[in-house]
Motif scaffolding. Structure first.
Motif, PDB file in Angstrom:
ATOM      1  N   THR A   1      -0.184  31.312  28.548  1.00 17.13           N
ATOM      2  CA  THR A   1      -1.419  30.897  29.227  1.00 17.13           C
ATOM      3  C   THR A   1      -1.484  29.408  29.544  1.00 17.13           C
ATOM      4  O   THR A   1      -2.285  28.984  30.380  1.00 17.13           O
ATOM      5  CB  THR A   1      -2.644  31.240  28.367  1.00 17.13           C
ATOM      6  N   GLY A   2      -0.669  28.617  28.854  1.00 21.28           N
ATOM      7  CA  GLY A   2      -0.738  27.173  29.019  1.00 21.28           C
ATOM      8  C   GLY A   2      -1.808  26.520  28.166  1.00 21.28           C
ATOM      9  O   GLY A   2      -2.012  25.309  28.232  1.00 21.28           O
TER      10      GLY A   2
ATOM     11  N   PRO B   1     -17.731  39.221  29.634  1.00 23.53           N
ATOM     12  CA  PRO B   1     -16.652  38.447  29.015  1.00 23.53           C
ATOM     13  C   PRO B   1     -16.476  38.871  27.560  1.00 23.53           C
ATOM     14  O   PRO B   1     -17.433  39.285  26.901  1.00 23.53           O
ATOM     15  CB  PRO B   1     -17.164  37.010  29.115  1.00 23.53           C
ATOM     16  N   ALA B   2     -15.262  38.750  27.053  1.00 17.74           N
ATOM     17  CA  ALA B   2     -14.987  39.106  25.660  1.00 17.74           C
ATOM     18  C   ALA B   2     -14.030  38.083  25.076  1.00 17.74           C
ATOM     19  O   ALA B   2     -13.404  37.295  25.789  1.00 17.74           O
ATOM     20  CB  ALA B   2     -14.399  40.508  25.566  1.00 17.74           C
ATOM     21  N   THR B   3     -13.922  38.101  23.759  1.00 17.89           N
ATOM     22  CA  THR B   3     -12.965  37.251  23.054  1.00 17.89           C
ATOM     23  C   THR B   3     -11.914  38.151  22.424  1.00 17.89           C
ATOM     24  O   THR B   3     -12.245  39.096  21.703  1.00 17.89           O
ATOM     25  CB  THR B   3     -13.668  36.411  21.973  1.00 17.89           C
TER      26      THR B   3
ATOM     27  N   ARG C   1      -3.225  38.207  32.102  1.00 21.07           N
ATOM     28  CA  ARG C   1      -4.313  38.782  32.892  1.00 21.07           C
ATOM     29  C   ARG C   1      -5.663  38.529  32.233  1.00 21.07           C
ATOM     30  O   ARG C   1      -6.605  38.100  32.904  1.00 21.07           O
ATOM     31  CB  ARG C   1      -4.104  40.285  33.083  1.00 21.07           C
ATOM     32  N   LEU C   2      -5.781  38.795  30.936  1.00 22.98           N
ATOM     33  CA  LEU C   2      -7.091  38.630  30.301  1.00 22.98           C
ATOM     34  C   LEU C   2      -7.515  37.165  30.311  1.00 22.98           C
ATOM     35  O   LEU C   2      -8.701  36.845  30.447  1.00 22.98           O
ATOM     36  CB  LEU C   2      -7.115  39.247  28.906  1.00 22.98           C
ATOM     37  N   PHE C   3      -6.547  36.268  30.196  1.00 25.67           N
ATOM     38  CA  PHE C   3      -6.865  34.845  30.284  1.00 25.67           C
ATOM     39  C   PHE C   3      -7.306  34.483  31.698  1.00 25.67           C
ATOM     40  O   PHE C   3      -8.328  33.811  31.887  1.00 25.67           O
ATOM     41  CB  PHE C   3      -5.648  34.013  29.877  1.00 25.67           C
ATOM     42  N   ASP C   4      -6.567  34.954  32.690  1.00 22.52           N
ATOM     43  CA  ASP C   4      -6.887  34.641  34.087  1.00 22.52           C
ATOM     44  C   ASP C   4      -8.241  35.209  34.504  1.00 22.52           C
ATOM     45  O   ASP C   4      -8.908  34.654  35.390  1.00 22.52           O
ATOM     46  CB  ASP C   4      -5.805  35.176  35.021  1.00 22.52           C
TER      47      ASP C   4
ATOM     48  N   ARG D   1       5.068  41.750  23.410  1.00 22.72           N
ATOM     49  CA  ARG D   1       5.344  42.995  24.136  1.00 22.72           C
ATOM     50  C   ARG D   1       4.556  43.094  25.442  1.00 22.72           C
ATOM     51  O   ARG D   1       4.994  43.733  26.392  1.00 22.72           O
ATOM     52  CB  ARG D   1       5.030  44.192  23.239  1.00 22.72           C
ATOM     53  N   TYR D   2       3.374  42.469  25.495  1.00 25.52           N
ATOM     54  CA  TYR D   2       2.507  42.597  26.670  1.00 25.52           C
ATOM     55  C   TYR D   2       2.127  41.220  27.230  1.00 25.52           C
ATOM     56  O   TYR D   2       0.937  40.917  27.394  1.00 25.52           O
ATOM     57  CB  TYR D   2       1.232  43.354  26.309  1.00 25.52           C
ATOM     58  N   PRO D   3       3.087  40.388  27.564  1.00 23.03           N
ATOM     59  CA  PRO D   3       2.746  39.039  28.052  1.00 23.03           C
ATOM     60  C   PRO D   3       1.936  39.062  29.348  1.00 23.03           C
ATOM     61  O   PRO D   3       1.072  38.194  29.551  1.00 23.03           O
ATOM     62  CB  PRO D   3       4.115  38.375  28.247  1.00 23.03           C
ATOM     63  N   LYS D   4       2.186  40.030  30.211  1.00 24.58           N
ATOM     64  CA  LYS D   4       1.426  40.102  31.468  1.00 24.58           C
ATOM     65  C   LYS D   4      -0.038  40.435  31.219  1.00 24.58           C
ATOM     66  O   LYS D   4      -0.919  39.970  31.947  1.00 24.58           O
ATOM     67  CB  LYS D   4       2.056  41.136  32.410  1.00 24.58           C
ATOM     68  N   VAL D   5      -0.304  41.243  30.194  1.00 24.36           N
ATOM     69  CA  VAL D   5      -1.688  41.576  29.852  1.00 24.36           C
ATOM     70  C   VAL D   5      -2.391  40.350  29.267  1.00 24.36           C
ATOM     71  O   VAL D   5      -3.563  40.079  29.565  1.00 24.36           O
ATOM     72  CB  VAL D   5      -1.746  42.763  28.873  1.00 24.36           C
TER      73      VAL D   5
END
Length: 265
Positions: free
Chosen positions: A157-158, A96-98, A116-119, A109-113
């Motif tokens: 991310t909510g 895991p990372a922060t 993803r990192l949150f999920d 620019r990278y909302p999907k990324v």
């Protein structure tokens, strides 16, 4: 050299190192003497007050950094084009990372990324909107830099971040006041590769491994060409040395990061 002379020299060297460390910290804090809290102290205070580690919702036992040799891997100023590759490796190694995310040209620019990192269980944190030095701004501008990124991350991310890292580590009383207002703890670091100044992955790896220590917080950037290729070697060697990788919040647990407070190993 006599034993007493050796002891005097050792004491002098320690004092010199302490002065140098204090000077470096003062520089990182914008030249002001702001109090910082080490993760180990935060944990100890929480335990003394009766707080305990809580089991996750899935029943998974949390990492106890009072016992484990913990270290936090953090990335600033992303996401970027290489972040998906980084996430692939972190997922494979179950590390895991922060991620302290930058708003303009990164989160937007990278909302999907970001999603993803949150999920995938990484911790999402705030690194301002445009990377301006916060100690050079007034309260309204500081609020704009941090608040806009808070909103953008929450939209994806909510969840609103509870951690921030100030650009260049520069903070002052006004930055602290606004951070507290927005519910953000300020997170500094103990190890940096200065990867903004080199694309030499071997050098980046060497610098981090030299500075790694228990309860440390590693600062890297997932936006520079040499950084992501250095991560596999860093992870492999630190695992070999017995380190357990955790997020910053896991490093502090059972303490919870307090808004406005400055945390630094």
């Amino acid at each position: 050299m006599s034993n007493s002379a050796v002891r005097r020299r050792a004491v002098a060297l320690r004092r010199t190192a302490a002065v140098a460390g204090a000077a470096a910290l003062a520089l990182a804090l914008g030249g002001c003497a702001m109090a910082t809290t080490a993760p180990a102290d935060a944990r100890s205070d929480a335990l003394a007050s009766g707080r305990t580690l809580s089991t996750g919702g899935d029943g998974e036992r949390p990492v106890d950094c009072q016992k484990a040799k913990c270290i936090a891997l953090t990335f600033d100023a992303g996401p970027g084009k290489d972040t998906p590759e980084l996430l692939d490796h972190l997922g494979k190694e179950q590390v895991p990372a922060t991620f302290f995310l930058l708003g303009r040209k990164h989160v937007d620019r990278y909302p999907k990324v970001v999603k993803r990192l949150f999920d995938e269980g990484h911790e999402v944190a705030n690194h301002t909107w445009t990377h301006r030095r916060l100690d050079k701004l007034d309260k309204g501008e500081i609020r704009e830099e941090l608040g806009r990124t808070q909103d953008a991350i929450e939209d994806i991310t909510g969840v609103r971040p509870t951690l921030m890292r100030p650009p260049q580590g520069r903070i002052d009383d006004e930055v602290t006041a606004v951070s507290k207002e927005l519910g953000l703890a300020q997170i500094l670091w103990s190890a940096t590769a200065k990867d903004y100044s080199t694309n030499d992955s071997a050098l980046i790896e060497k610098r981090i491994l030299k500075q790694a220590s228990r309860d440390g917080i590693i600062l890297l950037h997932d936006i520079y060409d040499g950084t992501v290729p250095a991560v596999p070697g860093i992870v492999a060697e630190l695992k070999e040395r017995g380190y357990t990788f955790v997020t910053v919040s896991q490093l502090l647990a059972p303490a919870k990061a307090e808004p406005g407070k400055v945390y630094r190993p």
